[in-house]
Design a protein around this motif. Structure first.
Motif, mmCIF file in Angstrom:
data_model
loop_
_atom_site.group_PDB
_atom_site.id
_atom_site.type_symbol
_atom_site.label_atom_id
_atom_site.label_comp_id
_atom_site.label_asym_id
_atom_site.label_seq_id
_atom_site.Cartn_x
_atom_site.Cartn_y
_atom_site.Cartn_z
ATOM 1 N N LEU A 181 34.332 37.525 80.136
ATOM 2 C CA LEU A 181 33.471 36.981 79.083
ATOM 3 C C LEU A 181 34.243 36.213 78.009
ATOM 4 N N GLU A 182 35.518 36.568 77.800
ATOM 5 C CA GLU A 182 36.307 35.781 76.830
ATOM 6 C C GLU A 182 36.354 34.329 77.293
ATOM 7 N N ALA A 183 36.508 34.165 78.624
ATOM 8 C CA ALA A 183 36.627 32.822 79.177
ATOM 9 C C ALA A 183 35.308 32.054 79.025
ATOM 10 N N VAL A 184 34.206 32.769 79.239
ATOM 11 C CA VAL A 184 32.886 32.126 79.096
ATOM 12 C C VAL A 184 32.695 31.689 77.639
ATOM 13 N N LEU A 190 32.295 27.507 73.463
ATOM 14 C CA LEU A 190 32.727 26.962 72.171
ATOM 15 C C LEU A 190 33.098 25.481 72.301
ATOM 16 N N GLY A 191 33.884 25.174 73.322
ATOM 17 C CA GLY A 191 34.303 23.788 73.533
ATOM 18 C C GLY A 191 33.115 22.863 73.723
ATOM 19 N N ARG A 211 38.298 22.573 79.252
ATOM 20 C CA ARG A 211 38.073 23.786 80.035
ATOM 21 C C ARG A 211 39.156 24.831 79.811
ATOM 22 N N THR A 212 40.012 24.600 78.806
ATOM 23 C CA THR A 212 41.122 25.521 78.636
ATOM 24 C C THR A 212 40.944 26.478 77.457
ATOM 25 N N LEU A 213 39.891 26.285 76.657
ATOM 26 C CA LEU A 213 39.708 27.213 75.528
ATOM 27 C C LEU A 213 39.441 28.626 76.051
ATOM 28 N N GLY A 214 38.667 28.701 77.128
ATOM 29 C CA GLY A 214 38.353 30.006 77.720
ATOM 30 C C GLY A 214 39.604 30.684 78.259
#
Ligand SMILES: Cc1ncc(COP(=O)(O)O)c(C=O)c1O
Length: 498
Positions: A102-105, A110-111, A364-367
């Motif tokens: 879920l952190e990745a989602v 956010l992005g 796609r890297t914020l997650g």
């Protein structure tokens, strides 16, 4: 709804109404996702009812009228419920797709909500910095050198296919010289790319896309576990050189999609260095495991690669849509995709669009950043180690069951085995395993895929889910044993003997 505000007061009221509608819808999405992920076993592993198929075959007319978000969302959730592949189910073992963390989602959300792009510094400096950091962390995590110089040592793309395509583009430019970018292939010498017979179909696709043609692929012999034979590789290169063919690249697979085999990277690296040929490692799934002590031997040699594909959306638990190409020399990417834009000013800032095939794109890297930060490399290694442990438990259980047969001891988190009726013909056992695959899914026991290994049909189990426990493995094995007994019992006597 939908009309343009004429004054700032109108804009504020419209903004507040939009936010209120969004917040209510978000709560509904949260509940839907919470149910799907929290009790995944209550949802089918795979469903696609007639309505969903009809919608695909005959898309509905363009809606002219507005709808409250609540109603539009309700319709959308209905379609997803009626056509759903439950990758969060504990017995979803297909492909490499994982239940996303879920952190990745959250990071991806956010992005998108802030609409940042790392394409240009001016369009997302934070996103650009995070992307560069993630590329460095990924390299550290798997034991690959960080890029040298100011530019990141890699590029983020949409998946493994595109990462492999970019790798071959770099290799091509180095082997044939940068003039090829202007001149094209006209008058260029014939080229060859070497990869094991078990390699991924994205490589011949890339050769076609780059204009060299699929015939430029040399499918190199493999050993009994599906690993490339270095002596066959060396012989193939020598035979091509004798014919005036230019070796473009050697592609080693670090985790075949079928059985998870890892090519002998160190030996291949030596051949590539000796022959001065670009060495690419396709570690789309497998490379995530490279930093685990248990995998150190299998991955030794990885640091010698000129480029490496890793798909975080596989065994790094982030949602689909991110593949990464890591390179030793980030500037090689700048040279491969020369560009100047008439709309992004040349200000000497790190505009990452100059390093790859995309212009603007999602960040796609914020997650992935949030995942690394939240779990730490240690935590992530812990999850991956657990996948390997459970795969080993699965292999033990298969070996202990007389009615099952293991293909071979797994190296990564993928295990192939088959049900086998003694005395039945090879064809009958193949049919049994094909039917098992279908019925395991139909009966909601497990989603596994079939693997054809030298004419024998196996069940291929990807151990992808970070939330898996031993009971899930037991349920899978018990389910296979009892279903195969039912199928074999009702299938009538075998038609011939194996
Ligand atoms: C070894 C390997 N390379 C490349 C790919 C392609 O990845 P993607 O589906 O993200 O394009 C896969 C996909 O499973 C793979 O297993």
């Amino acid at each position: 709804m939908g009309s343009t505000p004429r004054t700032s007061g109108e804009r504020e009221r419209a903004g507040a109404a939009e936010w209120a509608e969004f917040a209510a819808a978000l709560a509904e999405v949260r509940d839907f996702v919470g149910d799907a992920r929290g009790r995944p076993e209550l949802r089918p592993l795979f469903v696609a009812d007639g309505g969903v198929s009809a919608r695909f075959d005959r898309p509905s007319p363009l809606p002219e009228a507005a709808l409250p978000l609540k109603d539009a969302l309700g319709e959308l959730l209905g379609v997803l419920e009626a056509g759903y592949c439950n990758a969060s189910h504990p017995n979803y073992h297909a492909y490499f797709a994982a239940k996303p963390r879920l952190e990745a989602v959250l990071g991806d959300f956010l992005g998108e909500a802030l609409n940042q792009t790392p394409a240009a510094w001016r369009a997302g400096p934070g996103a650009t910095a995070i992307e560069s950091e993630v590329l460095a962390w990924l390299a550290d995590f798997i034991g690959y050198p960080r890029g040298v110089g100011r530019w990141p040592g890699g590029v983020v793309v949409g998946g493994g296919h595109l990462a492999n395509l970019c790798a071959l583009k770099l290799a091509r430019d180095r082997a044939l010289g940068p003039e090829i970018q202007e001149r094209g292939l006209h008058g260029a010498p014939p080229v060859a790319v070497y990869m094991s017979r078990e390699g991924h179909f994205s490589i011949p696709r890339a050769l076609d896309t780059l204009g060299h043609g699929r015939a430029a692929l040399r499918s190199v012999e493999v050993d009994e576990r599906g690993r490339l034979r270095p002596e066959a590789l060396a012989a193939a290169i020598a035979a091509d050189r004798a014919q005036g063919v230019v070796p473009l690249a050697i592609v080693a697979i670090a985790g075949t999609s079928g059985s998870g085999a890892i090519d002998p990277l160190a030996e291949i690296a030596e051949i590539a260095a000796r022959e001065r040929v670009w060495f690419h490692v396709d570690g789309a799934a497998g490379a995530a495991m490279a930093g685990l002590p248990a995998c150190a031997d299998a991955f030794s040699g990885i640091a010698g690669a000129d480029s490496l594909t890793i798909d975080p959306c596989k065994w790094l638990f982030v949602p689909y849509g991110i593949g990464v190409l890591l390179v030793r020399d980030g500037e090689s990417l700048l040279r491969a995709f020369p560009s100047s834009s008439h709309y992004w000013e040349e200000l000497g800032e790190p505009d990452l669009y100059a390093m790859g095939p995309y212009g603007s794109r999602q960040v796609r890297t914020l997650g992935l950043w949030l995942l690394f930060r939240r779990l730490g490399a240690q935590g992530l290694r812990g999850l991956l180690g657990e996948l390997l442990r459970l795969t080993s438990v699965l292999a033990d259980r298969v070996e202990a069951a007389p009615e099952l047969e293991l293909l071979h001891r797994p190296e990564l988190a993928v295990c192939a085995f088959r049900a086998r009726v003694r005395g039945a013909s090879a064809e009958a056992n193949n049919r049994l395993n094909a039917e098992l695959q279908r019925r395991l899914l139909e009966e909601g026991i497990a989603y596994v895929t079939n693997l054809d290994w030298r004419g024998t049909t196996y069940l291929r189990v990807g151990v992808n889910n970070y939330a898996l426990c031993q009971g899930d493995i037991d349920r899978l094995v018990d389910g296979v044993i009892s279903l195969s007994a039912r199928i074999a019992g009702t299938a009538g006597p075998p038609d011939s003997r194996e």
